[in-house]
Write a protein that holds these residues in place. Sequence first.
Motif, PDB file in Angstrom:
ATOM      1  N   ALA A 190       0.821  -1.215   0.000  1.00 23.74           N
ATOM      2  CA  ALA A 190       0.000   0.000   0.000  1.00 23.74           C
ATOM      3  C   ALA A 190       0.851   1.259   0.000  1.00 23.74           C
ATOM      4  O   ALA A 190       0.540   2.222  -0.710  1.00 23.74           O
ATOM      5  N   THR A 191       1.935   1.272   0.783  1.00 28.40           N
ATOM      6  CA  THR A 191       2.780   2.464   0.796  1.00 28.40           C
ATOM      7  C   THR A 191       3.466   2.667  -0.546  1.00 28.40           C
ATOM      8  O   THR A 191       3.677   3.807  -0.965  1.00 28.40           O
ATOM      9  N   MET A 243       0.682   3.960  -3.040  1.00 27.09           N
ATOM     10  CA  MET A 243       0.270   5.327  -2.724  1.00 27.09           C
ATOM     11  C   MET A 243       1.459   6.296  -2.680  1.00 27.09           C
ATOM     12  O   MET A 243       1.289   7.473  -2.389  1.00 27.09           O
ATOM     13  N   MET A 267      -4.490   1.268   2.029  1.00 24.92           N
ATOM     14  CA  MET A 267      -4.528   2.402   1.103  1.00 24.92           C
ATOM     15  C   MET A 267      -5.539   3.447   1.573  1.00 24.92           C
ATOM     16  O   MET A 267      -5.290   4.652   1.465  1.00 24.92           O
ATOM     17  N   TRP A 312      -4.706   7.355   2.556  1.00 25.85           N
ATOM     18  CA  TRP A 312      -5.461   8.473   1.985  1.00 25.85           C
ATOM     19  C   TRP A 312      -6.023   9.360   3.095  1.00 25.85           C
ATOM     20  O   TRP A 312      -5.920  10.578   3.023  1.00 25.85           O
ATOM     21  N   ARG A 367      -3.238  11.398   4.620  1.00 28.76           N
ATOM     22  CA  ARG A 367      -2.845  12.519   3.767  1.00 28.76           C
ATOM     23  C   ARG A 367      -3.874  13.640   3.792  1.00 28.76           C
ATOM     24  O   ARG A 367      -3.522  14.808   3.781  1.00 28.76           O
TER      25      ARG A 367
END
Length: 79
Positions: A17-18, A21, A66, A70, A73
């Motif tokens: 996921a990192t 993203m 993910m 999000w 962020r």
Amino acid sequence: MAIVFLIIIGAAAGFIATRLMRLEADIPTTMAIGIFGALLGGFVLRMLMALTGFAAGFVGAVLGAMLLIWLYRVYVQRR
């Protein structure tokens, strides 16, 4: 034994996921994102789609991680 399995799957899901993203994070953060993402995504995916097994749990873990990236962020990183 289930805790060890969750940590391993969570770490792998967090890593994927990192990378997807494009988030630069240290190893503990990546593992935490993956573990919480595994809990969140695995639960939601299994409940909504009635899928069971390793593949559904892993896909759910990556999607959950993910989602957490999000949210991080949007709400935390902007401050």
